[in-house]
Design a protein around this motif. Structure first.
Motif, PDB file in Angstrom:
ATOM      1  N   ASP A 116      85.640 116.401  44.626  1.00  0.00           N
ATOM      2  CA  ASP A 116      84.697 116.156  43.529  1.00  0.00           C
ATOM      3  C   ASP A 116      83.592 115.216  43.979  1.00  0.00           C
ATOM      4  O   ASP A 116      82.946 114.577  43.170  1.00  0.00           O
ATOM      5  CB  ASP A 116      85.422 115.578  42.315  1.00  0.00           C
ATOM      6  CG  ASP A 116      86.029 114.219  42.620  1.00  0.00           C
ATOM      7  OD1 ASP A 116      86.289 113.942  43.811  1.00  0.00           O
ATOM      8  OD2 ASP A 116      86.232 113.433  41.681  1.00  0.00           O
ATOM      9  N   GLU A 154      79.871 112.252  32.189  1.00  0.00           N
ATOM     10  CA  GLU A 154      79.244 113.151  33.158  1.00  0.00           C
ATOM     11  C   GLU A 154      78.888 114.420  32.405  1.00  0.00           C
ATOM     12  O   GLU A 154      79.484 114.719  31.389  1.00  0.00           O
ATOM     13  CB  GLU A 154      80.207 113.498  34.282  1.00  0.00           C
ATOM     14  CG  GLU A 154      81.482 114.125  33.752  1.00  0.00           C
ATOM     15  CD  GLU A 154      82.270 114.903  34.794  1.00  0.00           C
ATOM     16  OE1 GLU A 154      82.386 114.423  35.918  1.00  0.00           O
ATOM     17  OE2 GLU A 154      82.762 115.978  34.452  1.00  0.00           O
ATOM     18  N   TYR A 180      76.909 121.994  39.301  1.00  0.00           N
ATOM     19  CA  TYR A 180      77.538 122.160  37.995  1.00  0.00           C
ATOM     20  C   TYR A 180      78.636 121.138  37.748  1.00  0.00           C
ATOM     21  O   TYR A 180      79.102 120.978  36.627  1.00  0.00           O
ATOM     22  CB  TYR A 180      78.091 123.581  37.877  1.00  0.00           C
ATOM     23  CG  TYR A 180      77.043 124.651  38.083  1.00  0.00           C
ATOM     24  CD1 TYR A 180      75.947 124.724  37.236  1.00  0.00           C
ATOM     25  CD2 TYR A 180      77.150 125.555  39.123  1.00  0.00           C
ATOM     26  CE1 TYR A 180      74.981 125.690  37.430  1.00  0.00           C
ATOM     27  CE2 TYR A 180      76.183 126.528  39.320  1.00  0.00           C
ATOM     28  CZ  TYR A 180      75.096 126.595  38.467  1.00  0.00           C
ATOM     29  OH  TYR A 180      74.144 127.551  38.652  1.00  0.00           O
ATOM     30  N   LYS A 181      79.088 120.488  38.795  1.00  0.00           N
ATOM     31  CA  LYS A 181      80.150 119.461  38.711  1.00  0.00           C
ATOM     32  C   LYS A 181      81.423 119.999  38.052  1.00  0.00           C
ATOM     33  O   LYS A 181      82.105 119.320  37.284  1.00  0.00           O
ATOM     34  CB  LYS A 181      79.636 118.231  37.961  1.00  0.00           C
ATOM     35  CG  LYS A 181      78.419 117.650  38.639  1.00  0.00           C
ATOM     36  CD  LYS A 181      78.022 116.299  38.111  1.00  0.00           C
ATOM     37  CE  LYS A 181      76.882 115.725  38.919  1.00  0.00           C
ATOM     38  NZ  LYS A 181      75.679 116.571  38.971  1.00  0.00           N
ATOM     39  N   THR A 182      81.711 121.239  38.359  1.00  0.00           N
ATOM     40  CA  THR A 182      82.884 121.877  37.758  1.00  0.00           C
ATOM     41  C   THR A 182      83.998 122.099  38.776  1.00  0.00           C
ATOM     42  O   THR A 182      85.076 122.533  38.407  1.00  0.00           O
ATOM     43  CB  THR A 182      82.508 123.254  37.195  1.00  0.00           C
ATOM     44  OG1 THR A 182      81.730 123.927  38.181  1.00  0.00           O
ATOM     45  CG2 THR A 182      81.706 123.137  35.923  1.00  0.00           C
ATOM     46  N   TYR A 208      87.378 120.762  37.991  1.00  0.00           N
ATOM     47  CA  TYR A 208      88.082 121.403  36.877  1.00  0.00           C
ATOM     48  C   TYR A 208      88.623 122.769  37.291  1.00  0.00           C
ATOM     49  O   TYR A 208      89.684 123.194  36.836  1.00  0.00           O
ATOM     50  CB  TYR A 208      87.155 121.549  35.673  1.00  0.00           C
ATOM     51  CG  TYR A 208      86.681 120.214  35.137  1.00  0.00           C
ATOM     52  CD1 TYR A 208      87.605 119.236  34.767  1.00  0.00           C
ATOM     53  CD2 TYR A 208      85.329 119.922  35.021  1.00  0.00           C
ATOM     54  CE1 TYR A 208      87.184 117.998  34.293  1.00  0.00           C
ATOM     55  CE2 TYR A 208      84.896 118.690  34.550  1.00  0.00           C
ATOM     56  CZ  TYR A 208      85.834 117.741  34.183  1.00  0.00           C
ATOM     57  OH  TYR A 208      85.422 116.527  33.716  1.00  0.00           O
ATOM     58  N   ASP A 263      79.227 124.544  42.771  1.00  0.00           N
ATOM     59  CA  ASP A 263      80.154 124.027  41.772  1.00  0.00           C
ATOM     60  C   ASP A 263      80.359 122.523  41.909  1.00  0.00           C
ATOM     61  O   ASP A 263      80.512 121.816  40.923  1.00  0.00           O
ATOM     62  CB  ASP A 263      81.518 124.728  41.893  1.00  0.00           C
ATOM     63  CG  ASP A 263      81.483 126.125  41.296  1.00  0.00           C
ATOM     64  OD1 ASP A 263      80.427 126.491  40.745  1.00  0.00           O
ATOM     65  OD2 ASP A 263      82.499 126.830  41.377  1.00  0.00           O
ATOM     66  N   ARG A 264      80.381 122.062  43.149  1.00  0.00           N
ATOM     67  CA  ARG A 264      80.652 120.633  43.332  1.00  0.00           C
ATOM     68  C   ARG A 264      79.441 119.792  42.994  1.00  0.00           C
ATOM     69  O   ARG A 264      79.532 118.799  42.286  1.00  0.00           O
ATOM     70  CB  ARG A 264      81.097 120.373  44.774  1.00  0.00           C
ATOM     71  CG  ARG A 264      81.530 118.951  45.000  1.00  0.00           C
ATOM     72  CD  ARG A 264      82.257 118.768  46.314  1.00  0.00           C
ATOM     73  NE  ARG A 264      81.480 119.228  47.470  1.00  0.00           N
ATOM     74  CZ  ARG A 264      81.955 119.222  48.713  1.00  0.00           C
ATOM     75  NH1 ARG A 264      83.176 118.790  48.947  1.00  0.00           N
ATOM     76  NH2 ARG A 264      81.214 119.641  49.715  1.00  0.00           N
ATOM     77  N   SER A 298      79.091 118.065  33.029  1.00  0.00           N
ATOM     78  CA  SER A 298      79.474 119.195  33.859  1.00  0.00           C
ATOM     79  C   SER A 298      79.371 120.474  33.045  1.00  0.00           C
ATOM     80  O   SER A 298      79.279 120.432  31.827  1.00  0.00           O
ATOM     81  CB  SER A 298      80.902 119.010  34.359  1.00  0.00           C
ATOM     82  OG  SER A 298      81.794 119.110  33.288  1.00  0.00           O
ATOM     83  N   ASN A 355      82.879 119.437  26.834  1.00  0.00           N
ATOM     84  CA  ASN A 355      83.845 119.159  27.888  1.00  0.00           C
ATOM     85  C   ASN A 355      85.193 118.712  27.302  1.00  0.00           C
ATOM     86  O   ASN A 355      86.257 119.079  27.792  1.00  0.00           O
ATOM     87  CB  ASN A 355      83.260 118.078  28.792  1.00  0.00           C
ATOM     88  CG  ASN A 355      83.814 118.137  30.191  1.00  0.00           C
ATOM     89  OD1 ASN A 355      84.505 119.081  30.560  1.00  0.00           O
ATOM     90  ND2 ASN A 355      83.528 117.113  30.966  1.00  0.00           N
TER      91      ASN A 355
END
Ligand SMILES: Nc1ncnc2c1ncn2[C@@H]1O[C@H](COP(=O)(O)OP(=O)(O)OP(=O)(O)O)[C@@H](O)[C@H]1O
Ligand SMILES: [Mg+2]
Lengths: 292, 339
Positions: A287, B98, A101-103, A106, A97-98, B100, B158
């Motif tokens: 993040d 970004e 997906y970079k989520t 969130y 995730d980190r 995501s 997003n």
């Protein structure tokens, strides 16, 4: 807000987090664009490693497959699949995730219960792991004469022990997830590495007495040791008498130790995870992307 | 909720520790310094500042992602450190620039999943998703895997995620970064409409686009190197410079003339120099109109030809230059050279 509604809020956010994370984990895990890859991963890989073990066993013992050591090793190895699957499933979710997906930010700042979310992400790996375990054992029974006496099986104890063990593995996974939060560079799957290391210290493929004396305490501290022993005994009663290590303990005693150590690891995981989460929030790691 | 401010900070500070290479020296970097802000409910509040000013750091603290080093902050009346669990259901955040999201899920699934985390019933979530996708022009991509979206379209998804949960306070970190002109305009218009629909909504938005701050925000805080230098409505900020005269002079190749040569002249408050191809543009903030004579003299003695001279109304850019001494553009290009 009174404390009662605070608790019911927490309850609903815990359940929501778990359910949704399990759904997500399954979407990711079952996203095999190629069923062939799925077969390799969940059938051929565990069977291949079981075969290596069987061949080695055959060479060393000159084919003494009637010895209780054989089911001991075979089942220990089969159930150990859960260790890697569950621990990795949970701790890897942090990296996934980190970094990918970079989520994570969130999800972390949503009204989720974060540790529960991570545990939920492990559900899918538990399911595919179960598939591998079942295949391995069924093949063992059909082709290698692993002596499971269905009449002598203690099914209720087996099921309860299995579930407690999975909970215990989830707690260990959470502990590793906490550590993973603090590691910026992703060193592959921490879960898999730890699972690999513990393979030798939990009586999976040989009794603990084979270990040098100074390493044995580590094995005795690991709840996995008692869990595997209990699973083996509930399926093949004869292994209990064959090995001196835990022979002095009854099933009830093993079960009590498993429960106690699971409770201990749950408390430990809760403390360590919380501590790591706070440190990660202090250091701005929630993040952080390592860029490679 | 009777609290007066949606966002309130008191002496908020944040220091990063940076370990430099293999040497064990630990440097500290002050990303935020004694930030005091009060954003009332219903306001569209902007944070304007160059790269590295501390905008994202502030948003991270307010959204419970990062702990402050000193001071405190409250969002919707709750402390972001001690009462993070109360803050989270009331907020949402979107970072621009970004991509995501879970590429293997469809646009709808990605959004639906986040709605689940906030406890929004599926039917309601699906209704809102369709409505919001319509607004950003993504309605036809409802069932597209998000990995098949371009970066800009992913960003739109997003943005929808941010509005989807109908937060009391919405944090938008450079929401239009990377969007094309038309999409940026649509997003800005939508933000404005959204906040006007209900009085209980509050938006904090960061940007380094002047027009975004100027046209969109009710109030703007100008921030540089972690400090808030001014905080007021765009009109009031510009009014501060009303008495001064602002000139823009385009010249031929400046023959080595630089901002410094003019700063010494009496009555010159600030000079910004934008070098160009074979010509240059200088911007001056002068105490009075008459000072422009001395500037032209300096130029002609150096043999620099005037191509164009215009006087104009102050912009937020001028306010920034007046406060910081340099334009945002200069700060950012200096940073780039250092890196
Ligand atoms: N995790 C971190 N570790 C160390 N320093 C950091 C970290 N995050 C940010 N910084 C530093 O803190 C300062 C403020 O950064 P921040 O991201 O808040 O700026 P910003 O205003 O959002 O800039 P931009 O317009 O480029 O997004 C910068 O100098 C940055 O290098
Ligand atoms: Mg930023």
């Amino acid at each position: 807000m009174n404390s009662k509604s605070a608790i019911s809020n927490l309850n609903s956010s815990v359940w929501r987090s778990f359910r949704t994370a399990a759904w997500l984990g399954w979407q990711i895990e079952s996203n095999w664009t190629d069923p062939f890859l799925f077969a390799v991963y969940s059938i051929i890989k565990p069977l291949a490693s079981a075969m290596i073990l069987v061949v080695m066993y055959g060479v060393i013992t000159h084919g003494d497959f009637a010895s209780p050591l054989f089911p001991y090793i075979y089942l220990g190895n089969a159930f150990y699949i859960y260790v890697g699957a569950v621990m990795t499933g949970i701790s890897w979710a942090v990296v996934d995730d980190r970094e990918h997906y970079k989520t994570l930010k969130y999800i972390y700042t949503a009204p989720t219960h974060f540790p529960t979310y991570l545990c939920g992400r492990g559900v899918a790996r538990f399911l595919t792991g179960t598939f591998s375990v079942v295949i391995t054992i069924v093949c063992g029974i059909l082709f290698l004469h692993v002596p499971i006496d269905f009449a002598a099986m203690d099914v209720p104890l087996f099921v309860v022990a299995l579930l407690i063990g999975v909970l215990m593995l989830a707690m260990m996974g959470l502990l590793l997830a906490g550590v993973t939060l603090l590691t910026v560079h992703h060193y592959g799957a921490v879960g898999e590495a730890v699972a690999g290391a513990l393979y030798l210290f939990s009586g999976a493929i040989f009794p603990l007495d084979v270990l040098p004396a100074f390493l044995r305490p580590l094995g005795f501290l690991m709840p996995i040791t008692y869990w595997l022993e209990l699973l083996r005994r509930t399926l093949v009663g004869s292994v209990a008498q064959a090995f001196p290590t835990l022979a002095g303990l009854s099933n009830a005693q093993l079960f009590a130790i498993l429960l106690g150590l699971t409770a201990l690891f749950t408390a430990l995981a809760a403390i360590v995870f919380r501590w790591c989460e706070l440190r990660a929030r202090e250091r701005g790691l929630l993040d952080r992307v390592s860029n490679y | 909720m009777s609290q007066q401010f949606s966002i309130e900070t008191q002496d908020l500070g944040r220091v990063y520790k940076i370990r430099e290479g293999k040497k064990k020296s630990v440097k500290t970097l002050v990303a935020l310094h004694d930030v005091n802000l009060q954003v009332p409910r219903g306001e569209l509040f902007g944070l304007l500042g160059p790269n590295g000013a501390g905008k994202t750091t502030l948003i991270k603290i307010l959204t419970t992602l990062l702990a402050p080093s000193s001071g405190w902050a409250r969002v919707s009346g709750y402390d972001v450190v001690r009462e993070a669990a109360q803050v989270r259901p009331r907020i949402n955040m979107v970072s621009g620039g970004e991509s995501s999201g879970y590429g293997l899920l469809t646009v709808r699934e990605n959004l639906w999943m986040f709605a689940q985390f906030y406890g929004i019933p599926s039917a309601e979530a699906n209704r809102r998703i369709r409505e919001l996708l319509q607004v950003v022009g993504l309605a036809d991509r409802l069932n597209t895997k998000s990995s098949d979206l371009s970066t800009g379209l992913r960003q739109k998804m997003n943005i929808v995620r941010g509005f989807l949960t109908d937060p009391q306070v919405l944090f938008l970190d450079e929401p239009t970064l990377g969007l094309d002109v038309g999409a940026s305009r649509d997003v800005r218009a939508f933000i404005r409409r959204w906040i006007e629909q209900e009085r209980a909504r509050t938006v904090l938005l960061t940007t380094h686009y002047m027009i975004e701050a100027d046209e969109l925000c009710d109030r703007v805080a100008i921030i540089n190197q972690g400090r808030v230098l001014a905080c007021d409505s765009p009109a009031n900020l510009k009014r501060r410079l009303q008495r001064e005269a602002i000139f823009q002079i385009e010249t031929s190749s400046p023959n080595g003339l630089s901002a410094r040569d003019f700063e010494a002249l009496p009555g010159v408050r600030q000079v910004a120099h934008h070098p160009g191809d074979g010509k240059a543009t200088f911007e001056f903030i002068l105490d009075a109109e008459e000072v422009v004579g001395a500037i032209i003299n300096t130029m002609t003695t150096k043999g620099v030809r005037l191509l164009n001279l215009s006087k104009r109304e102050p912009t937020l850019e001028d306010v920034f230059v007046d406060l910081v001494g340099r334009s945002m553009e200069e700060i950012e290009s200096a940073d780039k050279e250092m890196a």
